[in-house]
Each structure stands twice: as C-alpha cells, then as structure tokens.
Design a protein around this motif. Structure first.
Motif, PDB file in Angstrom:
ATOM      1  N   TRP A  94      61.991  -8.515  33.772  1.00  0.00           N
ATOM      2  CA  TRP A  94      62.392  -8.654  32.575  1.00  0.00           C
ATOM      3  C   TRP A  94      64.000  -8.821  32.215  1.00  0.00           C
ATOM      4  CZ3 TRP A  94      59.889 -11.346  28.972  1.00  0.00           C
ATOM      5  CH2 TRP A  94      60.304 -11.273  27.493  1.00  0.00           C
ATOM      6  N   GLY A  95      64.628  -7.994  33.097  1.00  0.00           N
ATOM      7  CA  GLY A  95      65.856  -7.634  32.938  1.00  0.00           C
ATOM      8  C   GLY A  95      66.871  -8.857  33.781  1.00  0.00           C
ATOM      9  N   THR A  96      65.943  -9.891  34.411  1.00  0.00           N
ATOM     10  CA  THR A  96      66.936 -10.752  34.917  1.00  0.00           C
ATOM     11  C   THR A  96      66.948 -12.249  33.910  1.00  0.00           C
ATOM     12  OG1 THR A  96      64.778 -11.957  35.908  1.00  0.00           O
ATOM     13  CG2 THR A  96      65.833 -10.562  37.282  1.00  0.00           C
ATOM     14  N   ILE A  97      66.447 -12.028  32.893  1.00  0.00           N
ATOM     15  CA  ILE A  97      66.573 -13.354  31.985  1.00  0.00           C
ATOM     16  C   ILE A  97      67.816 -13.252  31.505  1.00  0.00           C
ATOM     17  CG2 ILE A  97      65.723 -13.978  29.831  1.00  0.00           C
ATOM     18  CD1 ILE A  97      62.987 -12.544  30.079  1.00  0.00           C
ATOM     19  N   ILE A  98      68.600 -12.507  31.137  1.00  0.00           N
ATOM     20  CA  ILE A  98      70.039 -12.646  30.652  1.00  0.00           C
ATOM     21  C   ILE A  98      70.743 -13.076  31.762  1.00  0.00           C
ATOM     22  CG2 ILE A  98      72.063 -11.540  29.694  1.00  0.00           C
ATOM     23  CD1 ILE A  98      70.005  -9.712  28.132  1.00  0.00           C
ATOM     24  N   PHE A 116      69.835  -0.609  37.212  1.00  0.00           N
ATOM     25  CA  PHE A 116      70.799  -1.685  36.272  1.00  0.00           C
ATOM     26  C   PHE A 116      71.142  -2.668  37.552  1.00  0.00           C
ATOM     27  CE2 PHE A 116      74.708  -3.195  35.249  1.00  0.00           C
ATOM     28  CZ  PHE A 116      74.608  -3.658  33.796  1.00  0.00           C
ATOM     29  N   PRO A 117      71.476  -2.314  38.662  1.00  0.00           N
ATOM     30  CA  PRO A 117      72.160  -3.590  39.560  1.00  0.00           C
ATOM     31  C   PRO A 117      70.856  -4.292  39.950  1.00  0.00           C
ATOM     32  CG  PRO A 117      72.767  -1.315  40.489  1.00  0.00           C
ATOM     33  CD  PRO A 117      71.684  -1.057  39.350  1.00  0.00           C
ATOM     34  N   LEU A 118      69.628  -3.828  39.992  1.00  0.00           N
ATOM     35  CA  LEU A 118      68.389  -4.598  40.642  1.00  0.00           C
ATOM     36  C   LEU A 118      68.124  -5.930  39.989  1.00  0.00           C
ATOM     37  CD1 LEU A 118      66.564  -4.272  43.036  1.00  0.00           C
ATOM     38  CD2 LEU A 118      64.953  -3.149  41.444  1.00  0.00           C
ATOM     39  N   PRO A 119      68.249  -6.088  38.454  1.00  0.00           N
ATOM     40  CA  PRO A 119      68.218  -7.410  38.040  1.00  0.00           C
ATOM     41  C   PRO A 119      69.088  -8.405  38.138  1.00  0.00           C
ATOM     42  CG  PRO A 119      67.611  -5.579  36.432  1.00  0.00           C
ATOM     43  CD  PRO A 119      68.117  -4.920  37.558  1.00  0.00           C
ATOM     44  N   ILE A 120      70.348  -7.881  38.403  1.00  0.00           N
ATOM     45  CA  ILE A 120      71.484  -8.840  39.030  1.00  0.00           C
ATOM     46  C   ILE A 120      71.266  -9.285  40.252  1.00  0.00           C
ATOM     47  CG2 ILE A 120      73.892  -8.698  39.366  1.00  0.00           C
ATOM     48  CD1 ILE A 120      74.437  -6.405  37.455  1.00  0.00           C
ATOM     49  N   MET A 132      59.216   8.771  41.542  1.00  0.00           N
ATOM     50  CA  MET A 132      58.061   7.943  40.945  1.00  0.00           C
ATOM     51  C   MET A 132      58.714   7.437  39.760  1.00  0.00           C
ATOM     52  SD  MET A 132      55.153   8.428  42.896  1.00  0.00           S
ATOM     53  CE  MET A 132      53.973   8.165  41.507  1.00  0.00           C
ATOM     54  N   VAL A 133      59.214   8.153  38.794  1.00  0.00           N
ATOM     55  CA  VAL A 133      59.749   7.597  37.426  1.00  0.00           C
ATOM     56  C   VAL A 133      60.687   6.389  37.714  1.00  0.00           C
ATOM     57  CG1 VAL A 133      61.048   8.258  35.558  1.00  0.00           C
ATOM     58  CG2 VAL A 133      59.443   9.769  36.130  1.00  0.00           C
ATOM     59  N   VAL A 134      61.611   6.551  38.529  1.00  0.00           N
ATOM     60  CA  VAL A 134      62.608   5.454  38.480  1.00  0.00           C
ATOM     61  C   VAL A 134      61.884   3.998  39.201  1.00  0.00           C
ATOM     62  CG1 VAL A 134      64.820   4.770  39.603  1.00  0.00           C
ATOM     63  CG2 VAL A 134      64.680   6.961  38.857  1.00  0.00           C
ATOM     64  N   SER A 135      61.080   4.631  40.088  1.00  0.00           N
ATOM     65  CA  SER A 135      60.241   3.495  40.910  1.00  0.00           C
ATOM     66  C   SER A 135      59.303   2.712  40.074  1.00  0.00           C
ATOM     67  CB  SER A 135      59.153   3.907  41.999  1.00  0.00           C
ATOM     68  OG  SER A 135      60.353   4.584  43.043  1.00  0.00           O
ATOM     69  N   GLU A 136      58.778   3.140  39.103  1.00  0.00           N
ATOM     70  CA  GLU A 136      57.919   2.724  38.176  1.00  0.00           C
ATOM     71  C   GLU A 136      58.800   1.818  36.963  1.00  0.00           C
ATOM     72  OE1 GLU A 136      54.522   6.572  37.932  1.00  0.00           O
ATOM     73  OE2 GLU A 136      55.806   5.973  36.003  1.00  0.00           O
ATOM     74  N   LEU A 137      59.912   2.363  36.736  1.00  0.00           N
ATOM     75  CA  LEU A 137      60.833   1.611  35.754  1.00  0.00           C
ATOM     76  C   LEU A 137      61.030   0.507  36.466  1.00  0.00           C
ATOM     77  CD1 LEU A 137      62.519   1.486  33.100  1.00  0.00           C
ATOM     78  CD2 LEU A 137      64.232   2.797  34.357  1.00  0.00           C
ATOM     79  N   MET A 138      61.478   0.443  37.984  1.00  0.00           N
ATOM     80  CA  MET A 138      62.041  -0.652  38.373  1.00  0.00           C
ATOM     81  C   MET A 138      60.998  -1.666  38.724  1.00  0.00           C
ATOM     82  SD  MET A 138      64.205   1.271  41.454  1.00  0.00           S
ATOM     83  CE  MET A 138      64.424  -0.032  42.361  1.00  0.00           C
ATOM     84  N   TRP A 139      59.780  -1.442  38.840  1.00  0.00           N
ATOM     85  CA  TRP A 139      58.848  -2.378  39.043  1.00  0.00           C
ATOM     86  C   TRP A 139      58.312  -2.894  37.800  1.00  0.00           C
ATOM     87  CZ3 TRP A 139      53.786  -2.102  36.934  1.00  0.00           C
ATOM     88  CH2 TRP A 139      52.799  -3.222  37.397  1.00  0.00           C
ATOM     89  N   LYS A 140      58.427  -2.159  36.721  1.00  0.00           N
ATOM     90  CA  LYS A 140      57.905  -2.775  35.240  1.00  0.00           C
ATOM     91  C   LYS A 140      58.985  -3.734  34.757  1.00  0.00           C
ATOM     92  CE  LYS A 140      55.985  -1.233  31.019  1.00  0.00           C
ATOM     93  NZ  LYS A 140      56.686  -1.696  30.053  1.00  0.00           N
ATOM     94  N   GLU A 141      60.334  -3.091  34.877  1.00  0.00           N
ATOM     95  CA  GLU A 141      61.350  -3.798  33.988  1.00  0.00           C
ATOM     96  C   GLU A 141      62.412  -4.879  34.822  1.00  0.00           C
ATOM     97  OE1 GLU A 141      61.032  -4.015  30.738  1.00  0.00           O
ATOM     98  OE2 GLU A 141      59.612  -2.420  30.477  1.00  0.00           O
ATOM     99  N   LEU A 182      55.752 -14.225  37.746  1.00  0.00           N
ATOM    100  CA  LEU A 182      54.966 -12.872  38.519  1.00  0.00           C
ATOM    101  C   LEU A 182      55.773 -11.661  38.204  1.00  0.00           C
ATOM    102  CD1 LEU A 182      53.990 -14.464  41.807  1.00  0.00           C
ATOM    103  CD2 LEU A 182      52.526 -13.850  39.714  1.00  0.00           C
ATOM    104  N   ILE A 183      57.173 -11.893  38.121  1.00  0.00           N
ATOM    105  CA  ILE A 183      57.969 -10.622  38.133  1.00  0.00           C
ATOM    106  C   ILE A 183      58.123 -10.240  36.546  1.00  0.00           C
ATOM    107  CG2 ILE A 183      59.126 -10.688  40.224  1.00  0.00           C
ATOM    108  CD1 ILE A 183      61.560 -11.990  38.945  1.00  0.00           C
ATOM    109  N   TYR A 184      57.804 -11.276  35.571  1.00  0.00           N
ATOM    110  CA  TYR A 184      57.786 -11.068  34.322  1.00  0.00           C
ATOM    111  C   TYR A 184      56.631 -10.300  33.516  1.00  0.00           C
ATOM    112  CZ  TYR A 184      61.769 -14.409  33.893  1.00  0.00           C
ATOM    113  OH  TYR A 184      62.793 -15.118  33.947  1.00  0.00           O
ATOM    114  N   ILE A 185      55.432 -10.261  34.402  1.00  0.00           N
ATOM    115  CA  ILE A 185      54.426  -9.938  33.869  1.00  0.00           C
ATOM    116  C   ILE A 185      54.319  -8.328  33.678  1.00  0.00           C
ATOM    117  CG2 ILE A 185      51.903  -9.384  34.467  1.00  0.00           C
ATOM    118  CD1 ILE A 185      51.952 -12.315  35.577  1.00  0.00           C
ATOM    119  N   PRO A 186      54.659  -7.688  34.735  1.00  0.00           N
ATOM    120  CA  PRO A 186      54.704  -6.204  34.366  1.00  0.00           C
ATOM    121  C   PRO A 186      55.410  -5.409  33.009  1.00  0.00           C
ATOM    122  CG  PRO A 186      55.232  -6.435  36.654  1.00  0.00           C
ATOM    123  CD  PRO A 186      55.377  -7.953  35.831  1.00  0.00           C
TER     124      PRO A 186
END
Length: 285
Positions: free
Chosen positions: A160-164, A72-76, A148-157, A97-101
């Motif tokens: 996209w989370g930075t847009i708002i 949650f804090p990473l997009p911020i 692994m699960v959290v790292s994949e989520l961080m890389w993928k989303e 580039l960071i939106y693509i994943p």
C-alpha cells in the motif's frame, strides 16, 4: 467538493482536540469539562515520576525506530523495482497482490502469525522440528517480539505504501531516460541520476509526516501480540493508555500520556521540516 473533507477534519480532528483539557484536570464524568477541578501539571508529574515511564519510552522508541529504519525504505525499494518492470500485465498483477494485505485486519494478520509460528502445530516450528532443531517460542519470546511486530507491518503495509511513490515515478519525463541512454547511462546510472532525484521531494515530505506519528506504534497490533511473557519489551504508550484509561478509568492521567506523545510528534515534525529546508528541500510548509 471540499465540504466532506472540511467537515471530516473539523468534526473528527479539531473539535476532539478540546479533550486534551482534561489532562490538566481531575476529570469527573458527571461533572464534565467545566466543573471538574483544575490540577495543573499534576498528572504529568505523576507520569514522569512513574518507574514505568522509562520502560514505556524505551519500548515505544525502539519499536518506532525499527519501523522507521526497516519499514519506511521498503515501499520506496519496491516502487523502484516495479517501475523497472516493462511487462504491464506482470506489473499490475504484482501490484494487486501486494496491495491485498492492507485490507486484512490486524486480528486476521496476528491469527495468521499464530498459525505459522505457534509451537503447537505451527507450520514454521514443525519445519524447524523436522530438521532436528528445537522449536522456538516466537509468540511468547521477548527476543522475537519486535521482529514479529515489524515483520507483520512490513508484510501488511509495504504494498500500500508504494502507491504514492509509483504515482511520483509516473510523472518522470521519459525523454530524460532516452537522453541518458543516448549518453551511455546504464539502468543503475539512470536510477541514481534521474529516478531518485525525481522522487526525492516526495520521500522527504513523507518522512517528515511519518515523524509526526513516530511514537504511534499501532495499538491494535501490539495489543493482540502482547502476553505476560513478552510484556516487558512489548508494553508501549498506546497499550498503556488503553490499560489505565479504558480499563482503570483514569481519563485525565491517560490523556496526559497521549498529550505527551503528541508534543513529541510535533517537535519531531518541526525539527525535520527545519532540517529539510536547511538542506534545500521544500518541506511540508
């Protein structure tokens, strides 16, 4: 203009809510909602008394907490960093580039993870072996599963989370920064006294909404990452519902599990909204 959104929520969100009734029935497909016998809270008693309940609750809660704490804090943070970039071309390139994943399916993401981390020719393990160390079983290890699960989520989303947050930052009056610079405030002071307060309400609202889906750890990703060796730490409510509801046909029992998750999410949203209002924030209602 409102009609498409209105009908979407009515058809796909509100009408299906009647399906929770089968959590209180011994639902039979051929008898339907009305003719299936009512059993009260029988399935909830069975679920709470199941030895697997605490295992599922622990795994789901730990993964949900990791997602909230690390993701949650990473997009911020990324939005704040992008906001400080003054070269527009560089900023837009990085954003793209960071939106693509986000548009890559979880099947592909897990496939990429397999290519990188498998012990049989995986890029990461080959590099570890080249250093003279022993290869690590990332994909089947209980210790590495959540990482692994959290790292994949961080890389993928994350992108996209930075847009708002970028949209919220775009609404900050530039004159505030000019006045702060004239008063001698450096970039960190401007960030602390202007930027963060400007997006604080956005952060609070998104946090409250995120708590509503706190126990939704993502079925597709977890299901693809699960195997017999990491199931003890990887089995969560979402995969359990699929197993007992779809594979075993226990529709009423699986619906009771899903309803339990929804009630927990509702309680978290109400509690977080109440707390936010107590601290002077707007909340979601």
């Amino acid at each position: 203009m409102l009609a498409p959104g209105f009908f979407y929520f009515v058809i796909f969100k509100y009408i299906p809510m009647w399906g929770v009734l089968i959590a209180f029935q011994d639902y039979q497909v051929f008898q339907g909602f009305l003719a299936s016998p009512w059993v009260g809270v029988k399935h909830f008693d069975r679920f709470f008394g199941d030895p697997a309940f605490w295992l599922l609750f622990r795994n789901t809660f730990v993964l949900a907490f990791y997602n909230l704490f690390f993701f949650f804090p990473l997009p911020i943070l990324i939005a704040l960093m992008l906001n400080e970039v003054r070269q527009e071309l560089l900023k837009r390139t990085v954003q793209t580039l960071i939106y693509i994943p986000h548009f890559i399916s979880w099947v592909v993401v897990v496939g990429i993870a397999y290519i990188f981390f498998t012990t049989e020719g995986g890029i990461v393990n080959e590099w570890i072996a080249s250093l003279g160390w022993e290869k690590l079983n990332f994909l089947v290890s209980e210790k590495w599963f959540r990482v692994m699960v959290v790292s994949e989520l961080m890389w993928k989303e994350t992108g996209w989370g930075t847009i708002i947050f970028l949209a919220a930052l775009a609404g900050v009056d530039p004159q505030l920064y000019e006045a702060a610079r004239m008063d001698g405030a450096n970039r960190l002071r401007q960030l602390y006294h202007i930027t963060l307060p400007a997006i604080r309400s956005t952060i609070v609202i998104l946090l409250i909404l995120r708590l509503g889906s706190f126990l939704d750890t993502g079925f597709e990703q977890i299901f693809l990452m699960l195997n017999p060796l990491n199931r003890q730490v990887g089995e969560v409510f979402d995969t359990y519902v699929y197993s007992i509801g779809i594979q075993q046909g226990l529709f009423s029992y699986s619906t009771s599990v899903g309803l339990f998750k929804s009630v927990i999410g509702l309680v978290l949203v109400l509690g977080a909204n109440y707390t936010a209002k107590r601290f002077g924030e707007e909340g979601v209602y």
